[in-house]
Design a protein around this motif. Sequence first.
Motif, PDB file in Angstrom:
ATOM      1  N   GLU A 248       0.820  -1.210   0.000  1.00  0.00           N
ATOM      2  CA  GLU A 248       0.000   0.000   0.000  1.00  0.00           C
ATOM      3  C   GLU A 248       0.856   1.262   0.000  1.00  0.00           C
ATOM      4  N   SER A 249       1.974   1.237   0.756  1.00  0.00           N
ATOM      5  CA  SER A 249       2.851   2.412   0.795  1.00  0.00           C
ATOM      6  C   SER A 249       3.484   2.663  -0.569  1.00  0.00           C
ATOM      7  N   LYS A 250       3.827   1.595  -1.267  1.00  0.00           N
ATOM      8  CA  LYS A 250       4.392   1.753  -2.607  1.00  0.00           C
ATOM      9  C   LYS A 250       3.330   2.228  -3.597  1.00  0.00           C
ATOM     10  N   ARG A 251       2.080   1.744  -3.396  1.00  0.00           N
ATOM     11  CA  ARG A 251       1.002   2.152  -4.304  1.00  0.00           C
ATOM     12  C   ARG A 251       0.681   3.629  -4.147  1.00  0.00           C
ATOM     13  N   THR A 252       0.517   4.079  -2.905  1.00  0.00           N
ATOM     14  CA  THR A 252       0.182   5.481  -2.666  1.00  0.00           C
ATOM     15  C   THR A 252       1.357   6.401  -2.977  1.00  0.00           C
ATOM     16  N   GLY A 253       2.567   5.868  -2.870  1.00  0.00           N
ATOM     17  CA  GLY A 253       3.745   6.662  -3.207  1.00  0.00           C
ATOM     18  C   GLY A 253       4.059   6.642  -4.689  1.00  0.00           C
ATOM     19  N   LYS A 254       3.161   6.036  -5.470  1.00  0.00           N
ATOM     20  CA  LYS A 254       3.300   5.969  -6.927  1.00  0.00           C
ATOM     21  C   LYS A 254       4.556   5.226  -7.371  1.00  0.00           C
ATOM     22  N   LYS A 255       5.035   4.322  -6.512  1.00  0.00           N
ATOM     23  CA  LYS A 255       6.196   3.520  -6.913  1.00  0.00           C
ATOM     24  C   LYS A 255       5.704   2.280  -7.659  1.00  0.00           C
TER      25      LYS A 255
END
Length: 277
Positions: free
Chosen positions: A222-229
């Motif tokens: 989720e952190s990678k998704r919201t961080g656009k990674k």
Amino acid sequence: MHTMWKGTISFGLVNIPIKLHAATEDKDIKLRSLHKKCHSPIRYEKVCPVCEEELDAKEIVKGYEIAKGKFVVLEEEELEELRKQTEEKAVEIMDFLDMREIDPVYFNRSYYMSPNEGGVKAYGLLRKALTESEKVGLARIVMRSKEQLAVIRVYENTLLMETIHYPDEVRKASDVPNVPQDDEVSKKEIETAILLIDQLTTSFEPEKYTDAYRSNLMALIESKRTGKKLVTAKVKEPENNVTDLMAALQASIDRAKPAKKPAKKPKKAAKTKAKEA
């Protein structure tokens, strides 16, 4: 809830039309394998290592390996005939027994049972009888072309069927290597261990136990998704044959053209006569 199987429970002369529903689900997070270079999903294809050919379903048969590299081939028609002989769509309760007599090592998968049309009253009868007798039913069922043993019991007012392993499917504990035969511990150590067990003893509350790894993995995703990674898999573009087609057409046109004849040179004799005149 999805119905996985339909049939009947039978005990004595009682038959109960029922449906089976999976009681558990796999919550593992599925991760795809990608090509590190272009992030395209990797495909796992069925390829013959000898012929080096990719195979479809029609080219694959079942075989039982009786020795290294030697197989008995079983045709699909033969397997289908065996399935027809055993597929009765019935759960036959053979015995009733005490649940405590079955070691948990035998248990495999759990299924909820719901009454099918016309089976509500008989369903309630079996549920009530199992509850008041504090017994479970030991049954036989054929699922996915395999005959299995199963235990039928009451769980939260619902009949639950748990498939169990046959005795020859449970490996012998005596075959486990390096298990000490004697307990080389002192009385004081045993008393201390029992005291610790007493301090940690509690009631079973399944809600308070969570899969920490799965939670952390989802948080990372989720952190990678919201961080656009995010990465995008490359899509293989369809081959463009326009250039090749034009070249082929031009070559065909050139080939079809009549060969140019060289221009005729005037004869020298004619030129001489013209001068004399």
